[in-house]
Design a protein around this motif. Structure first.
Motif, short mmCIF file in Angstrom:
data_model
loop_
_atom_site.label_atom_id
_atom_site.label_comp_id
_atom_site.label_asym_id
_atom_site.label_seq_id
_atom_site.Cartn_x
_atom_site.Cartn_y
_atom_site.Cartn_z
N HIS A 191 -28.04 17.49 -29.34
CA HIS A 191 -29.22 16.66 -29.60
C HIS A 191 -29.05 15.33 -28.88
CE1 HIS A 191 -26.83 14.29 -32.51
NE2 HIS A 191 -26.34 15.45 -32.92
N PRO A 192 -30.13 14.58 -28.67
CA PRO A 192 -30.00 13.27 -28.02
C PRO A 192 -29.10 12.35 -28.82
CG PRO A 192 -32.31 13.95 -28.12
CD PRO A 192 -31.54 14.91 -28.98
N ASP A 194 -29.38 9.12 -29.09
CA ASP A 194 -30.28 8.20 -29.80
C ASP A 194 -31.69 8.47 -29.30
OD1 ASP A 194 -31.80 6.10 -30.80
OD2 ASP A 194 -30.19 4.63 -30.60
N ARG A 195 -32.56 8.91 -30.17
CA ARG A 195 -33.92 9.27 -29.75
C ARG A 195 -34.72 8.07 -29.26
NH1 ARG A 195 -34.92 14.47 -30.72
NH2 ARG A 195 -33.57 15.55 -32.21
N ASN A 196 -34.24 6.87 -29.54
CA ASN A 196 -34.90 5.67 -29.01
C ASN A 196 -34.60 5.46 -27.53
OD1 ASN A 196 -36.06 4.90 -31.51
ND2 ASN A 196 -34.10 4.02 -32.16
N TYR A 198 -34.45 8.08 -25.21
CA TYR A 198 -34.63 9.44 -24.69
C TYR A 198 -36.11 9.66 -24.41
CZ TYR A 198 -34.03 14.53 -24.36
OH TYR A 198 -34.00 15.82 -23.92
N LYS A 200 -39.17 11.73 -24.28
CA LYS A 200 -39.50 13.00 -24.93
C LYS A 200 -40.60 13.75 -24.20
CE LYS A 200 -38.58 10.75 -29.39
NZ LYS A 200 -38.50 9.40 -28.81
N CYS A 447 -30.24 11.35 -19.29
CA CYS A 447 -30.17 11.64 -20.72
C CYS A 447 -28.77 11.36 -21.25
CB CYS A 447 -30.58 13.08 -21.02
SG CYS A 447 -29.61 14.35 -20.20
N TYR A 517 -34.94 3.35 -21.24
CA TYR A 517 -34.42 4.72 -21.18
C TYR A 517 -33.33 4.90 -20.13
CZ TYR A 517 -38.43 5.88 -24.11
OH TYR A 517 -39.33 5.93 -25.14
#
Length: 582
Positions: A191-192, A194-196, A198, A200, A447, A517
Motif C-alpha cells: 500500500h502507499p 502515505d496517501r497524502n 500519492y 491516485k 511512488c 507528490y
C-alpha cells in the motif's frame, strides 16, 4: 589569440595537470607531467582539455586510458595536436569566423561525450539485444559498487530449465541459487506509504500561473531551510540584504544563469530565499570538494558584499537535511524477494516479447513476492511500434501478458508509468495507468510504497542523467570509486525530493501544483531508479539505491531483504542485490 587567452594557458600548473589526469585514473611521473605541461603551452590548451583529448585518442587507438607514456604522447602530438594546429591555421586563413563557430560546437560535443562516457551512459536511443558498449569501454567507470569489480556468469537450473545469466553488479553477499528461490509461504500486502503523498487519479494540468508556482517553491524552500536550521548548531544566519565582512552562514538555492551558453561555475548564483529576494554572485574558488545542481538548497560559510557576492570557505554537509527512516517497525516473517525491471521492453525496431517472456518465466518459477516493472511500456521513442501497432492494443496486450503469466500465483506485479509512455499523460508526477488486471498493482510515478514496513521509493524519470547534465562538481585528492554517483544519489535524500532539479530538464513536464507528490517525507529503505547510466547498486546514507538499466538491454535485478521483525532504521546490512543480464 588575445593576450589574456595566452596568459591563461601560460598559467597551467603541474597541479592542474595531475588533477586532470586523476579524473581518468592516470598516475603520471614528474617527467610526464612536465612534458604534458609543455604541450599545453605550445598548443595553447588548458590541462583539462588536453587530457580529455588524450583520452579520446586512447579510445580510438584502443589503448588503456591510463597507459600514457612518452612514446604514446609523441604519437598523440603528431596525430592530434600538430594536425589540429595546422588545420586551424589553414581554416583561419580561409574563413576565420566560420571555423571558430564549428570548432566551438565540436568542442562542446566532445566534452559532453566524455562526461557521459565517464558515467557509463549509453547516449544512443537504439537499444540492442546484445549490448556490449559498456563491457569494452576503457573509460574509468565511476559507478561501481564495492562488490562489483568483477562480472561473472551463473547458470541456474529452475524446474529443469537452465537460465544463463551474467551478474553485472551486486550489493551485499553473493547468495547461492537456492536462496533466490522462494516458496511464498507468506503473502505480503502492499500500500502507499502515505496517501497524502500519492497521486491516485488523473488530474487537470497546465492550470498553474507563475505566481502560484513561486509560492509553492518558496514554501518548499522554507521547509528544507527549517530542516537545516533544526539539525545544525549555528545560532544565526546571514541575509543577502545585509553585507557581512565577517564569515557567517547563508542558506539559499543554487541558480544557474547561463547567459552565454557555457556550462561552468561562473554562471552560478546564490538565491537567498523569499525573505531576501536577492541573488548574489557565487565564487567557488576556495572550495575543493563539492557537487552542486541548480535548485539545490545549500548552506555556505562565507563573507558577503553586494558587488562581489559570496566567496564560500566551507559548504555545510548536506546530510544534515536528510530525513529519518520510518518509525514503523518492520514485520518480515520471511525474506522479502523482489524482481525489478525497467523499460523499454522491446529492442529498437521490433515489438518482440522475447525478453519480457523470459523474465516472466523466470519470475513464475523463482516466485518472488513482487515484480516491479517501470515504464516505458509503449516507448514514444520506438518508431517501429508507433508505426506498426495500435498503441492501446499493444499496451493492453502487454498488461494481459504479464497478468497471464502471474495468474494463479500469489505474485503481484507493480506497474509504474513513464514520461515516455505514448499512451499516458506526459506529466510529472504521473497518475497510475487505468485498467483492471487481478495480478497487477497500478502505481503512480513517482511512488513511495510500504511492504511490511519496508519503504520503497520508485521513480521512472531518469533523474540521475538529468542531474549529470546540470551538475557542477569538483573533487580533490584521490576520490573513492563511485563518489560522484554517491553524491548525486545523496541530493535526492538531502533535498527530500524525487526530482530536486530546478528548472527541470526539458524532457520533464513538471506540474508544480502537485509538488507535494515528489516530496520524500522519510528516507526510504530502498530507492529504485531507471537510467541510461551504467547499472549499479550501492548504499548511500543507509538507503540502498538500485539502477537496473533497461530490459531491452537484457538487464534486470533481483533483491532479497532478510527476515526483520521489530527493526527500525536502515536495513542496508540486510539487503542483497544482483543485477543480471540474460
Amino acid at each position: 589569440m588575445h593576450e589574456n587567452e595566452q596568459q591563461s594557458h601560460s598559467l597551467v600548473t603541474n597541479e592542474d595537470i595531475v588533477h586532470a589526469m586523476d579524473a581518468f585514473g592516470i598516475v603520471p611521473s614528474e617527467q610526464l607531467v612536465a612534458r604534458v605541461k609543455d604541450l599545453c603551452l605550445i598548443y595553447e590548451y588548458d590541462a583539462d582539455t588536453l587530457v580529455s583529448m588524450w583520452v579520446f585518442f586512447a579510445q580510438q587507438k584502443k589503448y588503456a586510458t591510463d597507459s600514457m607514456d612518452f612514446t604514446r604522447i609523441e604519437h598523440f602530438e603528431r596525430e592530434v595536436l600538430h594536425r589540429n594546429a595546422v588545420s586551424v591555421q589553414t581554416e583561419k586563413m580561409k574563413a576565420p569566423q566560420k571555423k571558430q563557430q564549428v570548432s566551438k560546437n565540436n568542442s562542446s560535443k566532445f566534452e559532453t561525450s566524455l562526461l557521459f562516457n565517464e558515467y557509463g551512459a549509453d547516449l544512443s536511443d537504439d537499444f540492442v539485444l546484445n549490448d556490449t558498449a559498456h563491457e569494452n569501454s576503457e573509460i574509468k567507470s565511476d559507478v561501481k559498487t564495492e562488490n562489483s569489480e568483477m562480472k561473472f556468469e551463473k547458470a541456474e537450473q529452475v524446474d529443469g530449465e537452465i537460465f544463463y545469466k551474467r551478474v553485472d553488479n551486486y550489493y551485499g553477499e553473493s547468495l547461492e541459487t537456492k536462496q533466490w528461490m522462494n516458496k511464498l509461504n507468506h503473502i505480503y500486502e502492499i500500500h502507499p506509504f502515505d496517501r497524502n503523498f500519492y497521486v491516485k487519479n488523473a488530474y487537470r494540468f497546465m492550470q498553474l500561473n507563475i505566481h502560484h508556482c513561486a509560492e509553492l517553491m518558496h514554501s518548499f524552500f522554507n521547509y528544507i531551510s527549517e530542516a537545516i536550521k533544526n539539525n545544525c548548531e549555528f545560532d544565526s544566519f546571514g541575509n543577502l540584504n545585509v553585507e557581512s565582512s565577517e564569515e557567517c552562514y547563508f542558506i539559499g538555492r543554487i541558480v544557474k544563469e547561463n547567459l552565454d551558453g557555457k556550462q561552468n561555475d561562473k554562471c552560478l548564483r546564490f538565491e537567498g530565499g523569499p525573505t531576501s529576494k536577492r541573488r548574489a554572485f557565487l565564487d567557488l574558488s576556495q572550495l575543493f570538494d563539492y557537487s552542486l545542481i541548480p535548485g539545490q538548497i545549500v548552506t555556505f560559510k562565507s563573507t558577503y558584499d553586494f558587488q562581489n557576492g559570496l566567496k564560500p570557505s566551507e559548504i555545510i554537509d548536506e546530510t544534515i537535511s536528510i530525513n529519518d527512516f520510518s518509525k514503523e517497525e518492520l514485520n518480515l516473517s520471511e525474506p522479502l524477494q523482489l524482481v525489478v525491471a525497467s523499460g523499454p521492453y522491446f529492442p529498437t525496431k521490433t515489438d518482440d516479447y522475447e525478453l519480457l517472456n523470459k523474465l516472466l518465466s523466470y519470475v513464475k518459477k523463482t516466485k518472488p513476492h513482487f515484480i516491479i516493472l517501470m515504464g516505458p511500456f509503449v516507448d514514444s521513442k520506438n518508431d517501429f511500434i508507433l508505426s506498426n501497432r495500435d498503441i492501446d492494443e499493444l499496451f493492453n496486450d502487454l498488461m494481459n501478458t504479464i497478468n497471464f503469466h502471474l495468474f494463479g500465483t500469489n505474485i503481484k506485479a507493480i506497474i509504474v508509468p513513464s514520461l515516455r509512455d505514448f499512451n499516458h499523460d506526459c506529466i510529472f508526477p504521473s497518475p497510475p495507468f487505468q485498467g483492471n488486471w487481478p495480478q497487477l498493482y497500478l502505481a503512480s510515478n513517482p511512488c513511495l510504497l510500504n511492504i511490511a514496513g519496508i519503504v520503497i521509493a520508485v521513480n521512472s524519470v531518469d533523474v540521475l542523467f538529468h542531474m549529470i547534465r546540470s551538475e557542477f562538481s569538483r573533487t580533490s585528492g584521490d576520490p573513492e570509486p563511485g563518489l560522484r554517483m554517491k553524491l548525486l544519489c545523496r541530493h535526492l535524500l538531502s533535498q527530500q525530493s524525487f526530482y530536486p532539479l530546478y528548472p527541470p530538464d526539458p524532457e520533464v513536464n513538471m506540474e508544480y501544483q502537485k509538488l507535494e507528490y515528489i516530496h520524500l517525507p522519510v528516507t526510504p529503505h530502498l530507492f529504485l531508479l531507471t537510467s541510461k547510466l551504467k547499472n549499479f547498486a550501492k548504499s548511500v546514507d543507509g538507503c540502498v539505491f538500485v539502477n537496473s538499466e533497461s530490459l531491452a538491454k537484457g538487464h534486470f535485478s533481483r533483491i532479497r531483504i532478510e527476515c526483520l521483525q521489530g527493526h527500525i532504521g536502515s536495513i542496508d546490512q540486510h539487503v542483497n542485490v544482483e543485477i543480471l543480464k540474460i
